[in-house]
Design a protein around this motif. Structure first.
Motif, PDB file in Angstrom:
ATOM      1  N   ALA A  24      -6.903  -3.406  33.899  1.00 28.91           N
ATOM      2  CA  ALA A  24      -6.979  -3.076  32.587  1.00 28.91           C
ATOM      3  C   ALA A  24      -8.209  -2.597  32.013  1.00 28.91           C
ATOM      4  CB  ALA A  24      -6.512  -4.123  31.578  1.00 28.91           C
ATOM      5  N   THR A  26     -10.468  -1.194  34.581  1.00 31.56           N
ATOM      6  CA  THR A  26     -11.157  -0.368  35.682  1.00 31.56           C
ATOM      7  C   THR A  26     -12.049   1.006  35.152  1.00 31.56           C
ATOM      8  OG1 THR A  26      -9.383  -0.851  36.995  1.00 31.56           O
ATOM      9  CG2 THR A  26     -10.432   0.986  37.814  1.00 31.56           C
ATOM     10  N   GLY A  27     -13.192   1.210  35.515  1.00 31.19           N
ATOM     11  CA  GLY A  27     -13.983   2.065  35.306  1.00 31.19           C
ATOM     12  C   GLY A  27     -14.847   1.995  33.869  1.00 31.19           C
ATOM     13  N   ASP A  28     -14.324   0.915  33.161  1.00 29.78           N
ATOM     14  CA  ASP A  28     -14.826   0.800  31.776  1.00 29.78           C
ATOM     15  C   ASP A  28     -16.287   0.659  31.874  1.00 29.78           C
ATOM     16  OD1 ASP A  28     -12.185  -1.281  30.314  1.00 29.78           O
ATOM     17  OD2 ASP A  28     -12.468   1.061  30.570  1.00 29.78           O
ATOM     18  N   VAL A  29     -16.821   1.276  31.046  1.00 34.14           N
ATOM     19  CA  VAL A  29     -18.536   1.166  31.190  1.00 34.14           C
ATOM     20  C   VAL A  29     -18.987   0.302  29.796  1.00 34.14           C
ATOM     21  CG1 VAL A  29     -20.555   2.367  30.997  1.00 34.14           C
ATOM     22  CG2 VAL A  29     -18.764   3.366  32.157  1.00 34.14           C
ATOM     23  N   HIS A  30     -19.633  -0.815  29.837  1.00 32.28           N
ATOM     24  CA  HIS A  30     -19.872  -1.516  28.727  1.00 32.28           C
ATOM     25  C   HIS A  30     -21.645  -1.580  28.924  1.00 32.28           C
ATOM     26  CE1 HIS A  30     -15.946  -2.479  27.672  1.00 32.28           C
ATOM     27  NE2 HIS A  30     -15.937  -3.027  28.886  1.00 32.28           N
ATOM     28  N   LEU A  31     -22.199  -0.672  28.088  1.00 30.55           N
ATOM     29  CA  LEU A  31     -23.775  -0.787  28.173  1.00 30.55           C
ATOM     30  C   LEU A  31     -24.125  -1.524  27.320  1.00 30.55           C
ATOM     31  CD1 LEU A  31     -24.188   3.338  28.391  1.00 30.55           C
ATOM     32  CD2 LEU A  31     -24.119   1.493  30.284  1.00 30.55           C
TER      33      LEU A  31
END
Lengths: 132, 441
Positions: A24, A26-31
């Protein structure tokens, strides 16, 4: 028909395994928000540089990561924000007792005058601190 | 082996190659991408042009093929196919290659239509299944051992042998079947076949691009990974004959869709999970296609005409899927590359390595991404190796974490496209359930 049902069950299990492994997100970017204080690991120099990047990113309303990726191009605004960010990081480190007061002054002077790329890459030595 | 058997074998071989050509070049696409400095949409036309030409030729031939002797149609097709294959092998520009592939596809449409009475429906279907399934693996091996031109060089002798078979074959007396306007009853089966082959684009074209361009496997490695699909398809064919007709067709199409959903939900660059998903796709294909082919190849409607129609519809399905998926992927990859850069920078800044390494490497990342093409993992070895990654375990670990983060971001970019391909499979399953009386006797 049982084999067909087993194949569908295998498909369901496979999808379940994928979600368990984080499909769910994958590849999310949480800066991280650079304006929020956070601890940094590593030696004093690394902590000062990373904190300085955070302060500069906060000032420029961007993320630390976007700021670093943009370091290939310079602007006066960006340079001013980076120097201000590093100065603030040095103040904080001095307050925590990580940088002796004797060294804090020369470090601040170096931050005001040294090439910005050298500062950000931590390419500072004792010779730089005490000048030619 | 008798003379007749030899001729049938030669016909079957060229049929297999003609079906294989739908996908054989897929594992050579990354080389073409680099060689011709083009885009994903541009390179996808190497696949699309062939399939479109087969579809157009075959669909036009439905109205004409009954007037000609099969040997003539087959021989003309093989001659055109052979000439165009040689042109593909010597192509010096992308547009020439695409044009040659179009002519190759026209030849394939002719030879596939003419081959059906010369071999038999069973041999023709089996050869087609083998060809379509083994195409990517064969393309991968040839590309890696030689280069992409070898894919076409290897086909030329088979085409030449097919030409020999065309001269030596005798027309079956039943082949001149006249006009029998009752193809309508094969349309539901053909529509399902078109949708199934559209779904297959996800399992072949997309999966190959993911494994080779995004995950950086070699063409042979990619071929081995993708080969689980034809292996599962062949294994499932034995199961298909033991299931009720509709269960095999509708269940198979649904399973193909489920496998594509699993490919869409890949959580990382996991070869094991990808191979399991591809196996499900293959099993679905092996279950659905035999029953659909039997319903589509209707001797009562004229074997040659119904066979020609099914060739056209299959390839139309491939074209429709590629035409919708390739532009979607091309639009998804650039923002995925931006997210990959950010994620990689985040991983790098948080890595337990010295500041004198991490910031310069992060700055070098930007340059590496700019040089890499859309969807490719940039070459990160140089920035890390320049700082001693070969002898520094922490630096090497940081590099590996960074590459994994980038691969995850690029893998995620394929998700909408795999879901779209799964939609083709789901549509096939639904249509099969709706028109079940037309599919099973």
């Amino acid at each position: 028909m049982r084999v067909l049902a087993a194949l569908f069950l295998a498909a369901a299990v496979l999808v379940g395994v994928e979600f368990a492994k984080g499909a769910a997100h994958t590849g999310d970017v949480h800066l991280a928000d650079p304006c929020q204080a956070r601890p940094f690991q590593g030696d004093v120099l690394q902590r000062v540089v990373l904190a300085g990047l955070d302060h500069a990113a906060c000032r420029l309303h961007t993320s630390r990561e976007e700021l670093v990726l943009s370091l290939g191009t310079t602007s006066k605004r960006k340079e001013a924000a980076l120097r201000a960010g590093l100065l603030r990081a040095v103040d904080e480190a001095e307050r925590r007792g990580e940088i002796p007061g004797l060294l804090a002054g020369p470090i601040r002077e170096l931050i005001r005058t040294a090439p910005i790329n050298k500062l950000i890459s931590g390419g500072i030595s004792l010779a730089d601190l005490f000048g030619p | 082996m008798s003379a007749r058997s030899l001729l049938v074998a030669l016909v079957a071989a060229i049929v297999a190659i003609a079906f294989a050509d739908s996908s054989i070049v897929v594992l050579g696409l990354p080389q073409l991408y680099t060689r011709f400095e083009t885009s994903i949409t541009g390179v996808s036309w190497v696949v699309t042009s062939y399939n479109a030409a087969v579809a157009v030729t075959a669909l036009a031939l439905v109205f004409l093929v009954h007037r000609f002797r099969p040997r003539f149609v087959f021989g003309a097709g093989v001659l055109l196919f052979l000439a165009a294959t040689i042109a593909c092998a010597v192509a010096q520009s992308l547009w020439f290659l695409i044009a040659a592939r179009s002519v190759q596809g026209a030849g394939a449409g002719l030879l596939l239509a003419g081959a059906l009475p010369l071999a038999s429906a069973r041999v023709w279907t089996l050869a087609g299944t083998f060809g379509a399934a083994l195409g990517p693996a064969l393309g991968g091996v040839l590309t890696q051992l030689f280069d992409w031109r070898a894919i076409f060089v290897a086909q030329a002798p088979v085409a030449a042998a097919g030409l020999y078979a065309a001269f030596r074959s005798e027309d079956e007396t039943t082949a001149r079947e006249g006009w029998r306007p009752s193809l309508a009853r094969t349309l539901p089966a053909n529509a399902c076949i078109g949708l199934v082959f559209g779904a297959l684009v996800g399992a072949l074209f997309l999966a190959v691009l993911l494994v080779i361009v995004a995950w950086q496997y070699s063409p042979i490695g990619g071929a081995l990974i993708v080969s689980v699909l034809p292996a599962a398809a062949l294994a499932a064919r034995t199961l298909a004959s033991r299931l009720p007709g509709l269960a095999a067709i509708s269940g198979g199409a649904a399973l193909l869709g489920a496998g594509l959903v699993a490919l869409a939900l890949l959580p990382s660059a996991s070869v094991v999970i990808a191979m399991c998903a591809l196996a499900l796709c293959g099993a679905g294909l092996g279950l659905a296609v035999p029953g659909l082919s039997n319903a589509a190849l209707d001797p009562g409607a004229g074997l040659t005409r119904s066979g020609t129609l099914t060739i056209g519809i299959r390839h139309l399905g491939l074209v429709a899927a590629i035409a919708s998926i390739a532009p979607l992927l091309a639009s998804d990859l650039p923002p995925a590359g931006d997210r990959a850069q950010l994620k990689a920078t985040q991983v790098l800044l948080d890595a337990p390595i010295g500041i004198t390494d991490k910031v310069p490497i992060a700055v070098d990342l930007r340059g590496a991404f700019d040089k890499a093409k859309d969807g490719e993992i940039p070459d990160l070895a140089e920035p890390f190796d320049a700082r001693g990654a070969r002898s520094d375990a922490k630096l090497a670990a940081a590099r590996d974490d960074l590459v994994a983060a980038i691969e995850e971001s690029i893998t995620r970019a394929f998700r909408p496209d795999f879901f779209l391909a799964a939609g083709f499979g789901a549509a096939a399953a639904l249509l099969a359930a709706l028109v079940r009386r037309r599919l099973v006797t």
